[in-house]
Design an enzyme around this catalytic site. Structure first.
Site, PDB file in Angstrom:
ATOM      1  N   GLY A  67     -35.690 -28.279   3.332  1.00 30.04           N
ATOM      2  CA  GLY A  67     -35.497 -28.639   4.616  1.00 30.04           C
ATOM      3  C   GLY A  67     -35.139 -30.142   4.147  1.00 30.04           C
ATOM      4  O   GLY A  67     -35.333 -30.776   3.257  1.00 30.04           O
ATOM      5  N   GLN A  99     -32.730 -38.618   5.132  1.00 25.88           N
ATOM      6  CA  GLN A  99     -33.428 -38.851   3.904  1.00 25.88           C
ATOM      7  C   GLN A  99     -31.996 -38.999   2.719  1.00 25.88           C
ATOM      8  O   GLN A  99     -32.318 -39.012   1.396  1.00 25.88           O
ATOM      9  CB  GLN A  99     -34.014 -37.430   3.510  1.00 25.88           C
ATOM     10  CG  GLN A  99     -35.372 -37.404   3.981  1.00 25.88           C
ATOM     11  CD  GLN A  99     -35.884 -36.002   3.717  1.00 25.88           C
ATOM     12  OE1 GLN A  99     -35.739 -34.838   4.463  1.00 25.88           O
ATOM     13  NE2 GLN A  99     -36.859 -35.696   2.806  1.00 25.88           N
ATOM     14  N   CYS A 155     -42.583 -33.003   0.440  1.00 22.16           N
ATOM     15  CA  CYS A 155     -41.410 -33.756   1.186  1.00 22.16           C
ATOM     16  C   CYS A 155     -40.719 -34.390  -0.074  1.00 22.16           C
ATOM     17  O   CYS A 155     -40.910 -34.941  -1.276  1.00 22.16           O
ATOM     18  CB  CYS A 155     -41.657 -34.631   2.100  1.00 22.16           C
ATOM     19  SG  CYS A 155     -40.553 -35.687   2.631  1.00 22.16           S
ATOM     20  N   LEU A 156     -39.186 -34.172   0.019  1.00 21.75           N
ATOM     21  CA  LEU A 156     -38.345 -34.398  -1.136  1.00 21.75           C
ATOM     22  C   LEU A 156     -38.528 -36.071  -1.318  1.00 21.75           C
ATOM     23  O   LEU A 156     -38.102 -36.577  -2.310  1.00 21.75           O
ATOM     24  CB  LEU A 156     -36.923 -33.857  -0.864  1.00 21.75           C
ATOM     25  CG  LEU A 156     -36.922 -32.428  -0.803  1.00 21.75           C
ATOM     26  CD1 LEU A 156     -35.330 -32.311  -0.662  1.00 21.75           C
ATOM     27  CD2 LEU A 156     -37.121 -31.831  -2.512  1.00 21.75           C
ATOM     28  N   HIS A 182     -41.692 -30.527  10.281  1.00 18.87           N
ATOM     29  CA  HIS A 182     -41.567 -31.605   9.363  1.00 18.87           C
ATOM     30  C   HIS A 182     -40.296 -32.206   9.388  1.00 18.87           C
ATOM     31  O   HIS A 182     -40.300 -33.390   9.241  1.00 18.87           O
ATOM     32  CB  HIS A 182     -41.821 -30.794   8.229  1.00 18.87           C
ATOM     33  CG  HIS A 182     -41.676 -31.812   6.827  1.00 18.87           C
ATOM     34  ND1 HIS A 182     -42.825 -31.936   6.066  1.00 18.87           N
ATOM     35  CD2 HIS A 182     -40.741 -32.438   6.540  1.00 18.87           C
ATOM     36  CE1 HIS A 182     -42.528 -32.734   4.938  1.00 18.87           C
ATOM     37  NE2 HIS A 182     -41.050 -33.096   5.328  1.00 18.87           N
ATOM     38  N   GLU A 183     -39.455 -31.475   9.497  1.00 21.27           N
ATOM     39  CA  GLU A 183     -37.992 -32.024   9.485  1.00 21.27           C
ATOM     40  C   GLU A 183     -37.797 -33.017  10.801  1.00 21.27           C
ATOM     41  O   GLU A 183     -37.163 -34.034  10.761  1.00 21.27           O
ATOM     42  CB  GLU A 183     -36.926 -31.078   9.436  1.00 21.27           C
ATOM     43  CG  GLU A 183     -36.813 -30.365   8.178  1.00 21.27           C
ATOM     44  CD  GLU A 183     -37.021 -31.132   6.757  1.00 21.27           C
ATOM     45  OE1 GLU A 183     -36.510 -32.432   6.860  1.00 21.27           O
ATOM     46  OE2 GLU A 183     -37.727 -30.841   5.950  1.00 21.27           O
ATOM     47  N   HIS A 189     -39.066 -36.359  10.640  1.00 21.88           N
ATOM     48  CA  HIS A 189     -38.131 -37.311   9.837  1.00 21.88           C
ATOM     49  C   HIS A 189     -37.203 -38.270  10.822  1.00 21.88           C
ATOM     50  O   HIS A 189     -36.849 -39.151  10.622  1.00 21.88           O
ATOM     51  CB  HIS A 189     -37.243 -36.518   8.710  1.00 21.88           C
ATOM     52  CG  HIS A 189     -37.966 -36.184   7.483  1.00 21.88           C
ATOM     53  ND1 HIS A 189     -38.565 -37.450   6.647  1.00 21.88           N
ATOM     54  CD2 HIS A 189     -38.470 -35.245   6.747  1.00 21.88           C
ATOM     55  CE1 HIS A 189     -39.283 -36.723   5.705  1.00 21.88           C
ATOM     56  NE2 HIS A 189     -38.876 -35.596   5.502  1.00 21.88           N
TER      57      HIS A 189
END
Ligand code: NI
Length: 184
Positions: free
Chosen positions: A44, A49, A96-97, A138-139, A142
């Site tokens: 994701g 991000q 998470c990236l 989760h996304e 963000h």
């Protein structure tokens, strides 16, 4: 185009992202987000991000082993709105990236109902559960300016403080290009 991934500590990750005006041509942005997510082996990626404070995220669970039923879970969510979350909360170790090399158990409700536009501006309303719901939650966080570490206990947060500070300075090993807040 592959963007560098913005690291924890950057203010863009803490803003509530803005809706994209309806009908805007987002094809290139969406293609770039999939390319960037792929290059980082993510499942994701949300627009903040890559430094863009707009309500857009992409998901791709199709490469997940041990997860049945992910065949079609490669999607774009534009101007999404979570309408309802329900079901029994369950724990899973999330990563998470934007917070490389940290994984922590996070509790989330089992089901999510979401209204969004796809990349061609078709309005959709759908329900997801299990891992799909978790990826969406989760996304979605963000674009609301939230990150998974926010859910941790104050003790856990304290234990991670040093690592998070290093990440904010770009002192972290990744196999993808990153952009630390101090370098922006
Ligand atoms: Ni994330």
């Amino acid at each position: 185009m592959i963007y560098p991934i913005v690291m924890y500590g950057d203010p863009v990750l803490r803003q509530r992202a803005k809706d994209i005006p309806q009908g805007t041509d987002i094809k290139q942005l969406v293609a770039d987000m999939f390319e960037t997510m792929d290059a980082a082996n993510g499942i994701g990626l949300a627009a903040p991000q890559i430094g863009k404070s707009v309500r857009l995220f992409v998901v791709d669970g199709t490469g997940l082993e041990d997860e049945p039923d992910m065949d079609n879970f490669k999607k774009t969510f534009v101007n999404p709105q979570i309408l309802d979350e329900s079901g029994t909360p369950w724990d899973f170790e999330e990563g998470c990236l934007s917070i490389p090399n940290i994984r922590e158990k996070i509790s989330r409700k089992e089901k999510v109902k979401i209204r969004y536009y796809d990349e061609e501006w078709n309005l959709k309303e759908e329900e997801y559960d299990g891992m799909k719901a978790r990826i969406i939650q989760h996304e979605y966080d963000h674009i609301e300016g939230k990150m998974f570490v926010d859910y941790l206990s104050s003790l856990k947060k304290k234990l991670l403080k040093g690592k998070l500070a290093d990440i904010s300075k770009g002192k972290v090993d990744t196999e993808y290009r990153i952009l630390a807040p101090s370098k922006r």
